[in-house]
Design a protein around this motif. Structure first.
Motif, PDB file in Angstrom:
ATOM      1  N   ASN A  85      40.769  46.850  25.167  1.00 26.15           N
ATOM      2  CA  ASN A  85      39.643  46.314  25.940  1.00 26.15           C
ATOM      3  C   ASN A  85      38.484  45.818  25.068  1.00 26.15           C
ATOM      4  O   ASN A  85      37.321  46.076  25.356  1.00 26.15           O
ATOM      5  CB  ASN A  85      39.119  47.359  26.939  1.00 26.15           C
ATOM      6  CG  ASN A  85      40.113  47.625  28.052  1.00 26.15           C
ATOM      7  OD1 ASN A  85      40.918  46.761  28.382  1.00 26.15           O
ATOM      8  ND2 ASN A  85      40.054  48.817  28.618  1.00 26.15           N
ATOM      9  N   ILE A  86      38.810  45.080  24.018  1.00 27.42           N
ATOM     10  CA  ILE A  86      37.789  44.429  23.201  1.00 27.42           C
ATOM     11  C   ILE A  86      37.923  42.931  23.372  1.00 27.42           C
ATOM     12  O   ILE A  86      39.013  42.377  23.190  1.00 27.42           O
ATOM     13  CB  ILE A  86      37.911  44.807  21.714  1.00 27.42           C
ATOM     14  CG1 ILE A  86      37.750  46.312  21.524  1.00 27.42           C
ATOM     15  CG2 ILE A  86      36.880  44.051  20.881  1.00 27.42           C
ATOM     16  CD1 ILE A  86      36.393  46.850  21.900  1.00 27.42           C
ATOM     17  N   GLY A  87      36.801  42.247  23.704  1.00 22.90           N
ATOM     18  CA  GLY A  87      36.854  40.810  23.935  1.00 22.90           C
ATOM     19  C   GLY A  87      37.797  40.484  25.077  1.00 22.90           C
ATOM     20  O   GLY A  87      37.638  40.963  26.195  1.00 22.90           O
ATOM     21  N   GLY A  88      38.808  39.656  24.787  1.00 22.79           N
ATOM     22  CA  GLY A  88      39.811  39.320  25.804  1.00 22.79           C
ATOM     23  C   GLY A  88      41.072  40.144  25.693  1.00 22.79           C
ATOM     24  O   GLY A  88      42.056  39.890  26.411  1.00 22.79           O
ATOM     25  N   ILE A  89      41.095  41.140  24.800  1.00 27.34           N
ATOM     26  CA  ILE A  89      42.300  41.942  24.558  1.00 27.34           C
ATOM     27  C   ILE A  89      42.364  43.105  25.542  1.00 27.34           C
ATOM     28  O   ILE A  89      41.412  43.881  25.655  1.00 27.34           O
ATOM     29  CB  ILE A  89      42.314  42.480  23.113  1.00 27.34           C
ATOM     30  CG1 ILE A  89      42.368  41.331  22.107  1.00 27.34           C
ATOM     31  CG2 ILE A  89      43.487  43.433  22.901  1.00 27.34           C
ATOM     32  CD1 ILE A  89      42.226  41.764  20.664  1.00 27.34           C
ATOM     33  N   LEU A  95      39.143  39.845  15.577  1.00 26.44           N
ATOM     34  CA  LEU A  95      38.150  39.945  14.504  1.00 26.44           C
ATOM     35  C   LEU A  95      37.002  40.865  14.924  1.00 26.44           C
ATOM     36  O   LEU A  95      36.495  41.661  14.120  1.00 26.44           O
ATOM     37  CB  LEU A  95      37.613  38.561  14.153  1.00 26.44           C
ATOM     38  CG  LEU A  95      38.607  37.587  13.497  1.00 26.44           C
ATOM     39  CD1 LEU A  95      37.937  36.243  13.241  1.00 26.44           C
ATOM     40  CD2 LEU A  95      39.167  38.157  12.200  1.00 26.44           C
ATOM     41  N   GLN A  96      36.576  40.772  16.186  1.00 25.67           N
ATOM     42  CA  GLN A  96      35.533  41.673  16.677  1.00 25.67           C
ATOM     43  C   GLN A  96      35.997  43.127  16.609  1.00 25.67           C
ATOM     44  O   GLN A  96      35.203  44.022  16.291  1.00 25.67           O
ATOM     45  CB  GLN A  96      35.165  41.319  18.122  1.00 25.67           C
ATOM     46  CG  GLN A  96      34.386  40.033  18.264  1.00 25.67           C
ATOM     47  CD  GLN A  96      33.977  39.778  19.707  1.00 25.67           C
ATOM     48  OE1 GLN A  96      34.338  40.527  20.612  1.00 25.67           O
ATOM     49  NE2 GLN A  96      33.225  38.716  19.929  1.00 25.67           N
ATOM     50  N   ALA A  97      37.260  43.370  16.900  1.00 20.77           N
ATOM     51  CA  ALA A  97      37.791  44.735  16.840  1.00 20.77           C
ATOM     52  C   ALA A  97      37.757  45.259  15.402  1.00 20.77           C
ATOM     53  O   ALA A  97      37.429  46.432  15.163  1.00 20.77           O
ATOM     54  CB  ALA A  97      39.216  44.767  17.389  1.00 20.77           C
ATOM     55  N   PHE A 123      30.275  43.111  19.055  1.00 18.50           N
ATOM     56  CA  PHE A 123      31.538  42.826  19.733  1.00 18.50           C
ATOM     57  C   PHE A 123      31.274  42.859  21.228  1.00 18.50           C
ATOM     58  O   PHE A 123      30.221  43.307  21.692  1.00 18.50           O
ATOM     59  CB  PHE A 123      32.611  43.854  19.350  1.00 18.50           C
ATOM     60  CG  PHE A 123      32.265  45.249  19.772  1.00 18.50           C
ATOM     61  CD1 PHE A 123      32.629  45.731  21.023  1.00 18.50           C
ATOM     62  CD2 PHE A 123      31.546  46.079  18.936  1.00 18.50           C
ATOM     63  CE1 PHE A 123      32.279  47.011  21.425  1.00 18.50           C
ATOM     64  CE2 PHE A 123      31.191  47.367  19.330  1.00 18.50           C
ATOM     65  CZ  PHE A 123      31.559  47.825  20.579  1.00 18.50           C
ATOM     66  N   ASN A 124      32.236  42.378  21.995  1.00 18.00           N
ATOM     67  CA  ASN A 124      32.124  42.391  23.450  1.00 18.00           C
ATOM     68  C   ASN A 124      33.181  43.316  24.039  1.00 18.00           C
ATOM     69  O   ASN A 124      34.372  43.197  23.711  1.00 18.00           O
ATOM     70  CB  ASN A 124      32.311  40.983  24.027  1.00 18.00           C
ATOM     71  CG  ASN A 124      31.209  40.041  23.591  1.00 18.00           C
ATOM     72  OD1 ASN A 124      30.042  40.411  23.586  1.00 18.00           O
ATOM     73  ND2 ASN A 124      31.575  38.823  23.211  1.00 18.00           N
ATOM     74  N   LEU A 125      32.739  44.232  24.874  1.00 19.06           N
ATOM     75  CA  LEU A 125      33.685  45.024  25.648  1.00 19.06           C
ATOM     76  C   LEU A 125      34.253  44.117  26.735  1.00 19.06           C
ATOM     77  O   LEU A 125      33.535  43.297  27.314  1.00 19.06           O
ATOM     78  CB  LEU A 125      32.987  46.233  26.266  1.00 19.06           C
ATOM     79  CG  LEU A 125      33.871  47.315  26.888  1.00 19.06           C
ATOM     80  CD1 LEU A 125      34.786  47.935  25.858  1.00 19.06           C
ATOM     81  CD2 LEU A 125      33.006  48.396  27.537  1.00 19.06           C
ATOM     82  N   PHE A 148      34.185  53.214  23.247  1.00 18.86           N
ATOM     83  CA  PHE A 148      33.045  52.508  23.835  1.00 18.86           C
ATOM     84  C   PHE A 148      33.073  52.665  25.349  1.00 18.86           C
ATOM     85  O   PHE A 148      34.108  52.457  25.986  1.00 18.86           O
ATOM     86  CB  PHE A 148      33.088  51.023  23.458  1.00 18.86           C
ATOM     87  CG  PHE A 148      33.381  50.789  21.995  1.00 18.86           C
ATOM     88  CD1 PHE A 148      32.407  50.983  21.038  1.00 18.86           C
ATOM     89  CD2 PHE A 148      34.649  50.420  21.580  1.00 18.86           C
ATOM     90  CE1 PHE A 148      32.669  50.790  19.694  1.00 18.86           C
ATOM     91  CE2 PHE A 148      34.934  50.223  20.247  1.00 18.86           C
ATOM     92  CZ  PHE A 148      33.939  50.410  19.297  1.00 18.86           C
ATOM     93  N   ASN A 149      31.922  53.040  25.908  1.00 10.95           N
ATOM     94  CA  ASN A 149      31.808  53.233  27.353  1.00 10.95           C
ATOM     95  C   ASN A 149      30.633  52.414  27.877  1.00 10.95           C
ATOM     96  O   ASN A 149      29.552  52.406  27.280  1.00 10.95           O
ATOM     97  CB  ASN A 149      31.594  54.711  27.686  1.00 10.95           C
ATOM     98  CG  ASN A 149      32.836  55.541  27.382  1.00 10.95           C
ATOM     99  OD1 ASN A 149      33.772  55.600  28.163  1.00 10.95           O
ATOM    100  ND2 ASN A 149      32.844  56.184  26.204  1.00 10.95           N
ATOM    101  N   ARG A 150      30.871  51.736  29.011  1.00  8.83           N
ATOM    102  CA  ARG A 150      29.816  50.943  29.629  1.00  8.83           C
ATOM    103  C   ARG A 150      29.106  51.787  30.685  1.00  8.83           C
ATOM    104  O   ARG A 150      29.735  52.290  31.621  1.00  8.83           O
ATOM    105  CB  ARG A 150      30.397  49.685  30.271  1.00  8.83           C
ATOM    106  CG  ARG A 150      29.334  48.644  30.643  1.00  8.83           C
ATOM    107  CD  ARG A 150      29.899  47.571  31.564  1.00  8.83           C
ATOM    108  NE  ARG A 150      31.127  46.990  31.072  1.00  8.83           N
ATOM    109  CZ  ARG A 150      31.197  45.950  30.232  1.00  8.83           C
ATOM    110  NH1 ARG A 150      30.093  45.407  29.787  1.00  8.83           N
ATOM    111  NH2 ARG A 150      32.369  45.473  29.844  1.00  8.83           N
TER     112      ARG A 150
END
Length: 651
Positions: free
Chosen positions: A17-21, A47-49, A59-61, A83-85
């Motif tokens: 669950n990082i970016g679009g993954i 790359l963000q991961a 990075f984007n969750l 990471f938790n939102r």
């Protein structure tokens, strides 16, 4: 924290669950690693991961996920972060590989939205970016400490100078008192001799003589006490004058420190909390917009075949051949939400609106930040004023208490002085009554001698006080030389520290300019002859005041095909040229700060502004620096890489 200090030759990365993954696991070896593929294939997300595993928070969750994680294993080194939102804020647990990823975020993790790259394209003052990694806080703190010490020394020297002016008068007063004491002692000696000469054999009247002498001794004691009281009252009155002067000064200062009665500090704090919450919401919106914009940009660059098939199936299209033809047309793309064919122009228009909205949000965020800064300044000014008022009120209250005590003490002393005056009058009357013609002369001599002795005692006390004050001033004068010497030392230290900061900035610019030239030589741009930084001083607004601030100006020297050269700024470049210069600046920062010695991974993304040949030269040049160089490339650009590398295509 990593379990070991360095990475091995291979890395396994598990991402969720990082970016679009959604979820993936990737293995790659040290050296150059190409993330090859078309756009919208999660290369940037991977790359963000990697950056997240290194410790970065850039990075984007995944937009629809409340939880994400990365796990990096390299030999004995294991990095795990989760990471938790919560309330649109992503909170991280677990340590990354780097204790402080800030420098890597600036110059090693070079995604499209990299801060250093964007600062150049926006035409920002690059001083903060360049000097941020330079540890000047300790130098600035030392400057502030020395400035405070210098102000204290200035105050002490000024007070000593004022006291020195009193020294001449005190020396004159001392000489006068010594002369008066000598005269009084000489007079006392004369009186004592006269008493001895006039004293006859009065054995038969010895009792009367003894009684008179006893009364005279009592008179002497009372006069001595009266003198003590007079001295105490004078001292107290001087202290009262000093306290009243201080009280007047404090009260005048208090009157100048006014607090607006309409200014509600609690309301200001509530407003600050609201502004911070607004900024958090805008940040969350900008993050979501950036994810959408990035995805759509990649979709416009080319729809992944597998993704297109899924979208086509989802759209329910019956004529597969016709759909394939439409997919291949440059003027249309597949809508990633419904799978239908849409005009590229419509998508680009929508993308422009989204980018405009994000720019508006960016402006809104800056406006909110300005309001936050102003509100914080108002709160700080209010709190500082309130603290100063509290300090002044406390001191004024203490002075009032001291004044009351001193005045009460004077009242007691004055009452005691009145009592002693009455006792003296009574004793003098008794002595007068006991005088006879035979004793009148000797009694008068005793009275005179008694008075002279009292005056000698009074003047000796005055002399002792003057001598103490002279000794105090002479001691201060001795200290003044040390204070002046220390002040000169501080001046030299301040100049050295300021020069040191200036030199650090000059060295940083020189280093950056050197490496900018180095990177430009690799890229071999004919129309950009030189890019260089210059340190300038500008007047800027800081809160409600204008102050001088160093500004790092970026200059671009153009060399058109028509010949000659001319100088421009970042604003005179095309969008693609600005992107290139931003990348050049960030790469120069990587070399200038020797990041390869501390950061084992370097990532490169969004290199579309550079052609395949230049990308190959750039990657080959930087391949020798980090342990792992991860580069996201389109297939046609990856084909230009002829040297050894690892390739990742399945993410």
């Amino acid at each position: 924290m990593p379990s070991t200090e360095s990475l091995s030759d291979t890395i396994r990365l598990d991402v969720e669950n990082i970016g679009g993954i959604d979820e993936t696991s990737v293995n790659f070896s040290s050296g150059v690693v190409l993330l090859e593929g078309r756009n919208a294939t999660n290369r940037t997300s991977l790359l963000q991961a990697v950056m997240a595993a290194m410790g970065s928070d850039r990075f984007n969750l995944k937009g629809d996920a409340e939880y994400g994680s990365v796990r990096l294993k390299s030999g004995e080194t294991i990095i795990e972060r989760e990471f938790n939102r919560r309330n649109n804020i992503v909170e991280a647990t677990g340590d990354g590989y780097l204790d402080d990823p800030e420098l890597a975020d600036l110059f090693a993790f070079l995604l499209e939205e990299n801060e250093a790259r964007r600062a150049v394209t926006r035409g920002d003052n690059l001083r903060e970016i360049i000097t941020r990694p330079i540890d000047t806080e300790e130098l600035k703190a030392e400057i502030e400490r020395l400035q405070t010490e210098k102000r204290q020394l200035d105050d002490q020297i000024e007070r000593i100078d004022e006291r020195e002016q009193d020294l001449v008068n005190l020396e004159q007063r001392k000489t006068k008192l010594e002369s008066e004491i000598a005269d009084h002692r000489e007079r006392l000696t004369e009186l004592e001799n006269s008493i001895e000469e006039t004293d006859t054999d009065l054995q038969e009247n010895r009792n009367i003589q003894d009684q008179v002498q006893e009364h005279l001794d009592e008179l002497k004691d009372r006069r001595s006490k009266l003198d003590d009281i007079r001295f105490q009252i004078q001292t107290l009155e001087k202290t009262i004058d000093s306290l009243q002067a201080e009280q007047n000064e404090k009260e005048a200062t208090r009157e100048d420190l006014t607090i607006d009665p309409n200014e509600d500090i609690d309301a200001l704090r509530d407003e600050l909390d609201d502004l911070r919450e607004q900024k958090r919401r805008v940040n969350a919106q900008m993050s979501e917009l950036q994810s959408i914009i990035q995805f759509n940009q990649e979709m416009l660059k080319g729809t992944d075949t597998e993704l297109a098939t899924v979208l086509r199936d989802a759209s329910g299209a019956e004529d597969g051949e016709l759909t394939d033809q439409l997919l291949e047309r440059e003027e249309s793309v597949v809508c990633w939400t419904c799978g239908s064919q849409v005009s590229r122009e419509d998508v680009e228009d929508t993308l422009d609106r989204l980018q405009s909205l994000r720019q508006e949000k960016s402006s809104t965020r800056q406006s909110i930040q300005d309001d936050i800064d102003e509100t914080k300044e108002q709160i700080s000014e209010y709190e500082n004023t309130q603290r100063e008022l509290d300090r002044l009120n406390q001191r004024i209250s203490e002075i009032e208490t001291e004044l009351e005590q001193k005045r009460n003490r004077i009242e007691d002393l004055e009452a005691r002085r009145s009592e002693i005056h009455e006792e003296i009058e009574r004793l003098e009357e008794m002595v007068d009554e006991e005088q006879t013609a035979d004793y009148s002369e000797v009694l008068d001599l005793h009275k005179q001698a008694n008075q002279v002795e009292l005056e000698i005692g009074q003047k000796e006390k005055q002399l002792a006080s003057v001598e103490d004050e002279i000794s105090e001033i002479e001691s201060l004068l001795g200290d003044r030389a040390e204070y002046r010497e220390r002040r000169e030392q501080i001046k030299d230290q301040l100049e050295e520290l300021r020069n040191q900061i200036d030199q650090l900035e000059k060295d940083a610019i020189e280093t950056f300019n050197s490496h900018i030239e180095e990177v430009l030589n690799i890229l071999e741009y004919d129309n950009i002859a030189r890019v260089w930084l210059e340190r300038q001083e500008r007047e800027v607004r800081q809160g409600r005041q204008k102050v001088a601030e160093n500004h790092f100006e970026l200059h671009i020297v153009r060399e058109p095909e028509s010949g000659g050269t001319y100088e421009g700024t970042i604003d005179t470049l095309s969008e693609s040229e600005r992107e290139v210069v931003g990348l050049v600046f960030a790469l120069a920062g990587y070399l200038a700060h020797n990041l390869y010695e501390r950061v084992p991974v370097m990532v490169l993304d969004s290199l579309e502004a550079i052609d395949s040949g230049r990308i190959a030269r750039l990657v080959e040049y930087f391949a020798e620096y980090p342990d792992f160089l991860l580069v996201a490339l389109l297939q046609e650009d990856a084909n230009a890489i002829s040297f050894d590398h690892d390739t990742v295509t399945d993410i």
